[in-house]
Motif scaffolding. Structure first.
Motif, PDB file in Angstrom:
ATOM      1  N   ALA A 110      44.825  40.477  36.527  1.00 31.15           N
ATOM      2  CA  ALA A 110      45.889  39.769  37.248  1.00 31.15           C
ATOM      3  C   ALA A 110      47.098  40.630  37.559  1.00 31.15           C
ATOM      4  CB  ALA A 110      46.331  38.553  36.433  1.00 31.15           C
ATOM      5  N   ASN A 111      47.054  41.935  37.285  1.00 30.39           N
ATOM      6  CA  ASN A 111      48.245  42.752  37.505  1.00 30.39           C
ATOM      7  C   ASN A 111      48.344  43.295  38.932  1.00 30.39           C
ATOM      8  OD1 ASN A 111      46.028  44.442  36.140  1.00 30.39           O
ATOM      9  ND2 ASN A 111      47.258  45.992  37.180  1.00 30.39           N
ATOM     10  N   SER A 112      47.280  43.128  39.742  1.00 30.34           N
ATOM     11  CA  SER A 112      47.334  43.616  41.121  1.00 30.34           C
ATOM     12  C   SER A 112      46.326  42.868  41.970  1.00 30.34           C
ATOM     13  CB  SER A 112      47.044  45.124  41.175  1.00 30.34           C
ATOM     14  OG  SER A 112      45.711  45.387  40.767  1.00 30.34           O
ATOM     15  N   GLY A 113      46.399  43.083  43.286  1.00 35.28           N
ATOM     16  CA  GLY A 113      45.394  42.582  44.205  1.00 35.28           C
ATOM     17  C   GLY A 113      45.191  41.079  44.173  1.00 35.28           C
ATOM     18  N   LEU A 114      43.925  40.685  44.274  1.00 37.63           N
ATOM     19  CA  LEU A 114      43.566  39.270  44.310  1.00 37.63           C
ATOM     20  C   LEU A 114      44.036  38.529  43.065  1.00 37.63           C
ATOM     21  CD1 LEU A 114      39.908  39.768  45.588  1.00 37.63           C
ATOM     22  CD2 LEU A 114      41.782  38.766  46.922  1.00 37.63           C
ATOM     23  N   GLY A 115      43.928  39.185  41.915  1.00 37.42           N
ATOM     24  CA  GLY A 115      44.336  38.551  40.667  1.00 37.42           C
ATOM     25  C   GLY A 115      45.823  38.268  40.616  1.00 37.42           C
ATOM     26  N   LEU A 116      46.622  39.204  41.112  1.00 39.22           N
ATOM     27  CA  LEU A 116      48.073  39.014  41.117  1.00 39.22           C
ATOM     28  C   LEU A 116      48.459  37.862  42.043  1.00 39.22           C
ATOM     29  CD1 LEU A 116      50.954  39.823  40.376  1.00 39.22           C
ATOM     30  CD2 LEU A 116      50.847  41.573  42.176  1.00 39.22           C
ATOM     31  N   VAL A 117      47.868  37.803  43.232  1.00 37.40           N
ATOM     32  CA  VAL A 117      48.163  36.702  44.147  1.00 37.40           C
ATOM     33  C   VAL A 117      47.743  35.371  43.533  1.00 37.40           C
ATOM     34  CG1 VAL A 117      47.627  35.693  46.398  1.00 37.40           C
ATOM     35  CG2 VAL A 117      48.007  38.152  46.197  1.00 37.40           C
ATOM     36  N   THR A 118      46.563  35.339  42.924  1.00 40.00           N
ATOM     37  CA  THR A 118      46.075  34.109  42.301  1.00 40.00           C
ATOM     38  C   THR A 118      46.999  33.658  41.186  1.00 40.00           C
ATOM     39  OG1 THR A 118      43.784  34.662  42.854  1.00 40.00           O
ATOM     40  CG2 THR A 118      44.127  33.088  41.053  1.00 40.00           C
ATOM     41  N   ALA A 119      47.368  34.583  40.307  1.00 40.70           N
ATOM     42  CA  ALA A 119      48.267  34.240  39.203  1.00 40.70           C
ATOM     43  C   ALA A 119      49.629  33.786  39.714  1.00 40.70           C
ATOM     44  CB  ALA A 119      48.423  35.445  38.276  1.00 40.70           C
ATOM     45  N   THR A 120      50.120  34.453  40.739  1.00 37.08           N
ATOM     46  CA  THR A 120      51.433  34.110  41.297  1.00 37.08           C
ATOM     47  C   THR A 120      51.437  32.688  41.862  1.00 37.08           C
ATOM     48  OG1 THR A 120      51.881  36.427  41.844  1.00 37.08           O
ATOM     49  CG2 THR A 120      53.162  34.750  43.018  1.00 37.08           C
ATOM     50  N   GLU A 121      50.401  32.339  42.615  1.00 33.54           N
ATOM     51  CA  GLU A 121      50.348  31.010  43.218  1.00 33.54           C
ATOM     52  C   GLU A 121      50.147  29.920  42.163  1.00 33.54           C
ATOM     53  OE1 GLU A 121      51.180  30.103  46.069  1.00 33.54           O
ATOM     54  OE2 GLU A 121      51.293  32.044  47.081  1.00 33.54           O
ATOM     55  N   LEU A 122      49.320  30.194  41.157  1.00 36.21           N
ATOM     56  CA  LEU A 122      49.146  29.209  40.091  1.00 36.21           C
ATOM     57  C   LEU A 122      50.471  28.964  39.367  1.00 36.21           C
ATOM     58  CD1 LEU A 122      45.729  30.425  38.639  1.00 36.21           C
ATOM     59  CD2 LEU A 122      46.132  28.294  39.895  1.00 36.21           C
ATOM     60  N   THR A 167      48.594  46.852  30.017  1.00 43.49           N
ATOM     61  CA  THR A 167      49.621  45.863  29.691  1.00 43.49           C
ATOM     62  C   THR A 167      50.980  46.208  30.288  1.00 43.49           C
ATOM     63  OG1 THR A 167      49.949  46.963  27.552  1.00 43.49           O
ATOM     64  CG2 THR A 167      48.480  45.048  27.594  1.00 43.49           C
ATOM     65  N   ALA A 168      51.235  47.504  30.533  1.00 43.55           N
ATOM     66  CA  ALA A 168      52.494  47.871  31.185  1.00 43.55           C
ATOM     67  C   ALA A 168      52.514  47.339  32.615  1.00 43.55           C
ATOM     68  CB  ALA A 168      52.680  49.385  31.170  1.00 43.55           C
ATOM     69  N   ALA A 169      51.405  47.503  33.333  1.00 44.10           N
ATOM     70  CA  ALA A 169      51.309  46.949  34.681  1.00 44.10           C
ATOM     71  C   ALA A 169      51.332  45.428  34.631  1.00 44.10           C
ATOM     72  CB  ALA A 169      50.025  47.438  35.361  1.00 44.10           C
ATOM     73  N   GLY A 170      50.718  44.861  33.587  1.00 45.83           N
ATOM     74  CA  GLY A 170      50.755  43.417  33.419  1.00 45.83           C
ATOM     75  C   GLY A 170      52.162  42.900  33.203  1.00 45.83           C
ATOM     76  N   ALA A 171      52.962  43.637  32.422  1.00 43.75           N
ATOM     77  CA  ALA A 171      54.344  43.228  32.172  1.00 43.75           C
ATOM     78  C   ALA A 171      55.163  43.253  33.452  1.00 43.75           C
ATOM     79  CB  ALA A 171      54.973  44.132  31.120  1.00 43.75           C
ATOM     80  N   GLU A 172      54.919  44.260  34.301  1.00 45.81           N
ATOM     81  CA  GLU A 172      55.622  44.320  35.579  1.00 45.81           C
ATOM     82  C   GLU A 172      55.200  43.166  36.476  1.00 45.81           C
ATOM     83  OE1 GLU A 172      57.876  45.292  38.878  1.00 45.81           O
ATOM     84  OE2 GLU A 172      58.097  45.821  36.754  1.00 45.81           O
ATOM     85  N   ALA A 173      53.904  42.842  36.466  1.00 44.67           N
ATOM     86  CA  ALA A 173      53.428  41.706  37.244  1.00 44.67           C
ATOM     87  C   ALA A 173      54.055  40.409  36.745  1.00 44.67           C
ATOM     88  CB  ALA A 173      51.903  41.626  37.175  1.00 44.67           C
ATOM     89  N   ALA A 174      54.130  40.238  35.430  1.00 45.76           N
ATOM     90  CA  ALA A 174      54.730  39.040  34.853  1.00 45.76           C
ATOM     91  C   ALA A 174      56.202  38.923  35.239  1.00 45.76           C
ATOM     92  CB  ALA A 174      54.577  39.050  33.338  1.00 45.76           C
ATOM     93  N   ARG A 175      56.887  40.062  35.270  1.00 42.94           N
ATOM     94  CA  ARG A 175      58.297  40.062  35.672  1.00 42.94           C
ATOM     95  C   ARG A 175      58.439  39.587  37.113  1.00 42.94           C
ATOM     96  NH1 ARG A 175      61.699  42.598  38.590  1.00 42.94           N
ATOM     97  NH2 ARG A 175      60.141  44.081  39.349  1.00 42.94           N
ATOM     98  N   ARG A 176      57.535  40.034  37.976  1.00 45.44           N
ATOM     99  CA  ARG A 176      57.574  39.639  39.386  1.00 45.44           C
ATOM    100  C   ARG A 176      57.224  38.159  39.557  1.00 45.44           C
ATOM    101  NH1 ARG A 176      53.724  43.839  42.294  1.00 45.44           N
ATOM    102  NH2 ARG A 176      54.089  42.394  44.033  1.00 45.44           N
ATOM    103  N   ILE A 177      56.286  37.683  38.768  1.00 50.23           N
ATOM    104  CA  ILE A 177      55.864  36.288  38.884  1.00 50.23           C
ATOM    105  C   ILE A 177      56.921  35.351  38.327  1.00 50.23           C
ATOM    106  CG2 ILE A 177      54.164  34.586  38.086  1.00 50.23           C
ATOM    107  CD1 ILE A 177      52.115  36.902  38.052  1.00 50.23           C
TER     108      ILE A 177
END
Length: 301
Positions: free
Chosen positions: A22-34, A48-58
């Protein structure tokens, strides 16, 4: 349902969703919309570092947990931690995947890397989470297929593709195996009277970071090929819609399969997709299921 888009996602408050990769691509968009629609989302990621950045954005209450689908030890550790923290999980989106165009590589457990990551890791994860999924009021598992599954064939005499290896063929086999898994899971859930629903989706040809990475080792020609492919691909926000519809549309029966409607299912609005013949064959499903249980040591249903 012409023109389905993320604005049609119903309220997700009170639901817990796990999205792999879920930190990039299709997974990130899916997680963001959910998350945007109210779900508590667990980002199951290798980095997990990329995951933390994704979580910050979401934003919101998004949580990051480490999961390497190329290691059964990691899958088991993730499942143990998640089930200890969450008595019920409403949604599992088996989104993560790898695509290679180089030499044959293997997982920590000796599986061909693409089959091991794309299918066997998710097979083990789903089985280990089935108890907390069944505890939710309307639980669902989404498996991410690919149009490449339609021209693939599973060789059960060489499932790990040790003879005459071709990475592109191995990718197609891994996505066929993922599709067979989603269909066979639906059969078994129905037979067992489980409340868990298994559905599938594929993104068509979508602009993500997987293709450029896969072609990196091919030098200038590889990079040019990747760029040309990306020009023909649809945006990742559009490519994620089939799996978002599979994940959120109320009242879906098991076995539904969504993908793009246009240009050989490579792009366009979300519609019902067509399974390749081998993916729908119960004999193939039975055989792959038995092999997956033996290889992963995870048995269920």
């Amino acid at each position: 349902m012409a023109g389905w888009n993320a604005d049609r996602i119903p309220d997700q408050h009170g639901r817990t969703a796990v999205v792999t990769g879920a930190n990039s691509g299709l997974g990130l968009v899916t997680a963001t919309e959910l998350a945007r629609h109210g779900a508590q989302v667990v980002l199951a990621v290798r980095d997990t570092a990329a995951g933390a950045e994704a979580a910050r954005r979401i934003g919101g209450g998004t949580e990051v947990r480490e999961l390497d689908l190329a290691s059964l030890d990691s899958v088991r550790a993730f499942a143990a931690g998640l089930t200890a923290a969450y008595p019920a999980v409403d949604l599992l989106v088996n989104n993560a995947g790898v695509v290679l165009l180089g030499p044959r590589r293997t997982t920590a457990d000796g599986f061909e890397l693409q089959l091991g990551t794309n299918m066997l890791g998710h097979f083990a994860l789903t089985g280990l989470l089935l108890g907390v999924l069944a505890a939710a009021p309307a639980p669902r598992v989404v498996s991410l297929s690919s149009i490449t599954h339609k021209n693939a064939h599973l060789d059960f005499d060489d499932l790990m593709y040790e003879r005459g290896y071709r990475a592109t063929t191995a990718y197609g086999r891994s996505k066929l195996a993922t599709t067979v898994f989603g269909v066979e899971l639906d059969r078994r859930l129905r037979a067992a009277g489980s409340p868990v629903v298994s559905v599938l989706a594929h993104p068509g040809l979508t602009r993500t970071n997987l293709t450029p990475r896969a072609w990196e080792h091919r030098g200038r020609l590889g990079r040019l090929t990747a760029r040309l492919g990306l020009l023909a691909a649809q945006p990742v926000e559009q490519g994620a819609l089939p799996q978002l519809r599979a994940a959120t549309e109320p009242g879906l029966r098991g076995g539904r399969f969504f993908g793009p409607a246009g240009l050989f299912e490579t792009r366009g609005r979300v519609t019902e997709a067509r399974l390749g013949g081998e993916a729908a064959d119960p004999a193939v499903g039975e055989r792959l299921w038995s092999a997956a249980e033996e290889l992963t040591g995870v048995s269920y249903l």
